[in-house]
Design an enzyme around this catalytic site. Structure first.
Site, PDB file in Angstrom:
ATOM      1  N   SER A 284       0.845  -1.203   0.000  1.00  0.00           N
ATOM      2  CA  SER A 284       0.000   0.000   0.000  1.00  0.00           C
ATOM      3  C   SER A 284       0.876   1.246   0.000  1.00  0.00           C
ATOM      4  O   SER A 284       1.641   1.478   0.944  1.00  0.00           O
ATOM      5  CB  SER A 284      -0.902   0.020   1.236  1.00  0.00           C
ATOM      6  OG  SER A 284      -1.451   1.318   1.380  1.00  0.00           O
TER       7      SER A 284
ATOM      8  N   GLY B 123      -2.320  -3.559   9.018  1.00  0.00           N
ATOM      9  CA  GLY B 123      -1.387  -4.061  10.025  1.00  0.00           C
ATOM     10  C   GLY B 123      -0.708  -5.374   9.673  1.00  0.00           C
ATOM     11  O   GLY B 123      -0.200  -6.066  10.563  1.00  0.00           O
TER      12      GLY B 123
ATOM     13  N   HIS C  83      -1.245  -1.543  -4.088  1.00  0.00           N
ATOM     14  CA  HIS C  83      -2.518  -1.212  -3.432  1.00  0.00           C
ATOM     15  C   HIS C  83      -2.634   0.306  -3.292  1.00  0.00           C
ATOM     16  O   HIS C  83      -1.749   0.961  -2.736  1.00  0.00           O
ATOM     17  CB  HIS C  83      -2.550  -1.889  -2.063  1.00  0.00           C
ATOM     18  CG  HIS C  83      -3.853  -1.795  -1.343  1.00  0.00           C
ATOM     19  ND1 HIS C  83      -4.908  -2.644  -1.592  1.00  0.00           N
ATOM     20  CD2 HIS C  83      -4.280  -0.958  -0.374  1.00  0.00           C
ATOM     21  CE1 HIS C  83      -5.916  -2.345  -0.789  1.00  0.00           C
ATOM     22  NE2 HIS C  83      -5.563  -1.304  -0.046  1.00  0.00           N
TER      23      HIS C  83
ATOM     24  N   ASP D 241      -6.224  -6.575   4.759  1.00  0.00           N
ATOM     25  CA  ASP D 241      -5.668  -5.225   4.681  1.00  0.00           C
ATOM     26  C   ASP D 241      -5.699  -4.556   6.044  1.00  0.00           C
ATOM     27  O   ASP D 241      -6.773  -4.353   6.601  1.00  0.00           O
ATOM     28  CB  ASP D 241      -6.511  -4.421   3.662  1.00  0.00           C
ATOM     29  CG  ASP D 241      -6.005  -3.010   3.457  1.00  0.00           C
ATOM     30  OD1 ASP D 241      -4.924  -2.674   3.951  1.00  0.00           O
ATOM     31  OD2 ASP D 241      -6.728  -2.245   2.766  1.00  0.00           O
TER      32      ASP D 241
ATOM     33  N   MET E 218     -12.279   3.900  -0.391  1.00  0.00           N
ATOM     34  CA  MET E 218     -12.930   4.139   0.905  1.00  0.00           C
ATOM     35  C   MET E 218     -13.655   5.468   0.764  1.00  0.00           C
ATOM     36  O   MET E 218     -13.260   6.495   1.326  1.00  0.00           O
ATOM     37  CB  MET E 218     -11.878   4.173   2.011  1.00  0.00           C
ATOM     38  CG  MET E 218     -11.360   2.783   2.355  1.00  0.00           C
ATOM     39  SD  MET E 218      -9.806   2.809   3.232  1.00  0.00           S
ATOM     40  CE  MET E 218      -8.672   2.948   1.851  1.00  0.00           C
TER      41      MET E 218
ATOM     42  N   GLY F   9       1.356  -1.936   4.015  1.00  0.00           N
ATOM     43  CA  GLY F   9       1.838  -0.570   3.830  1.00  0.00           C
ATOM     44  C   GLY F   9       3.103  -0.355   4.628  1.00  0.00           C
ATOM     45  O   GLY F   9       4.224  -0.390   4.093  1.00  0.00           O
TER      46      GLY F   9
HETATM   47  C1  DX5 Z   1      -6.306   1.413   5.789  1.00  0.00           C
HETATM   48  C2  DX5 Z   1      -5.843   1.088   4.374  1.00  0.00           C
HETATM   49  C3  DX5 Z   1      -4.691   0.143   4.334  1.00  0.00           C
HETATM   50  C4  DX5 Z   1      -3.455   0.634   4.999  1.00  0.00           C
HETATM   51  C5  DX5 Z   1      -2.452  -0.465   5.147  1.00  0.00           C
HETATM   52  O1  DX5 Z   1      -7.491   2.124   5.727  1.00  0.00           O
HETATM   53  O2  DX5 Z   1      -6.881   0.516   3.629  1.00  0.00           O
HETATM   54  O3  DX5 Z   1      -4.430  -0.250   2.998  1.00  0.00           O
HETATM   55  O4  DX5 Z   1      -2.863   1.679   4.317  1.00  0.00           O
HETATM   56  O5  DX5 Z   1      -1.341   0.046   5.804  1.00  0.00           O
HETATM   57  P1  DX5 Z   1      -0.634  -0.747   7.006  1.00  0.00           P
HETATM   58  O6  DX5 Z   1      -0.057  -1.984   6.406  1.00  0.00           O
HETATM   59  O7  DX5 Z   1       0.386   0.223   7.486  1.00  0.00           O
HETATM   60  O8  DX5 Z   1      -1.696  -1.044   8.023  1.00  0.00           O
HETATM   61 ZN    ZN Z   2      -6.453  -0.500   1.673  1.00  0.00          ZN
END
Ligand code: DX5
Ligand code: ZN
Length: 225
Positions: free
Chosen positions: A9, A178, A34, A176, A69, A198
């Site tokens: 991400s 953490g 992503h 998706d 989102m 991410g």
């Molecule tokens: C959260 C996003 C995720 C997020 C993932 O709303 O949809 O894609 O960026 O990032 P990490 O891996 O840091 O949780």
């Molecule tokens: Zn996401």
């Protein structure tokens, strides 16, 4: 079981060097990228839109995995398809009609995916499974990167994987929020096969190593059934 894929991400990357970061992830072995689109309405945060996605499309061959989102996804499907999305995910909790939005994504030549927030049951997507290419199970509350993986979402992943197998469908299950090598193993065991990461990828010294560690963890913990 479908094969395991890591989808980094870009929300966690340095936005001043977005193109380079996208290329880095791809060179590091990522087949997907992503792209988290947030409107400050469906979630309490604003990220980027179709213009930004379109500008990095020219630099990358990766599968563009666009996660909307936003409150009214149906109104923007064409924009994201034109920007170069391959997969378009929208939330079942959004205001758009689910059937129509799936159809619009398909008609635009993209793969449709429906996402569920942590409080939404897996069964909410069962009526749409035969028309979906992927289901995204959020493992954090959507809106921000860098949050802690919620283990209690795993039974939903398993319920979905069982239903997909029971019906003989080939639908990917993406997780998706953490994700790191430790919990990727658990999510894989539960039935997930696409792993969004991410922070674990872009905040790491070596994105390529982070990607291969997540993949190795998932590959060595196949769905337990
Ligand atoms: C959260 C996003 C995720 C997020 C993932 O709303 O949809 O894609 O960026 O990032 P990490 O891996 O840091 O949780
Ligand atoms: Zn996401």
């Amino acid at each position: 079981m479908p094969k395991n894929i890591v989808s980094p991400s870009v929300l966690a990357c340095d936005f001043s060097r977005l193109g380079e970061e996208a290329v880095k992830a791809e060179k590091g072995g990522a087949q997907y990228l992503h792209l988290d689109v947030m409107d400050g309405c469906f979630v309490p945060n604003i990220s980027f839109g179709a213009g930004v996605i379109s500008s990095i499309r020219a630099l990358s061959q990766a599968v563009f995995d666009v996660h909307l989102m936003i409150q009214n996804p149906l109104n923007y499907i064409e924009d994201f398809a034109k920007a170069g999305a391959d997969i378009i995910t929208f939330h079942i909790e959004s205001s758009s009609p689910v059937d129509e939005t799936i159809k619009k994504i398909t008609d635009c030549g993209c793969k449709p995916c429906v996402s569920i927030k942590p409080a939404t049951p897996a069964e909410a997507v069962f009526p749409y499974l035969d028309r979906l290419s992927m289901v995204l199970v959020m493992t954090v509350e959507p809106g921000f990167g860098g949050q802690k993986y919620m283990e209690d979402t795993e039974p939903k992943i398993t319920a979905l994987r069982r239903e997909i197998e029971k019906r003989g469908l080939s639908v990917d299950i993406e997780v998706d929020g953490g994700i790191n090598p430790l919990n990727a193993a658990k999510a894989s065991l539960a039935g997930a096969n696409i792993f969004v990461a991410g922070s674990a990828v872009f905040k790491s010294e070596s994105p390529s190593q982070a990607i291969s560690e997540i993949l190795r963890a998932a590959d060595s913990h196949p769905f337990a059934g």
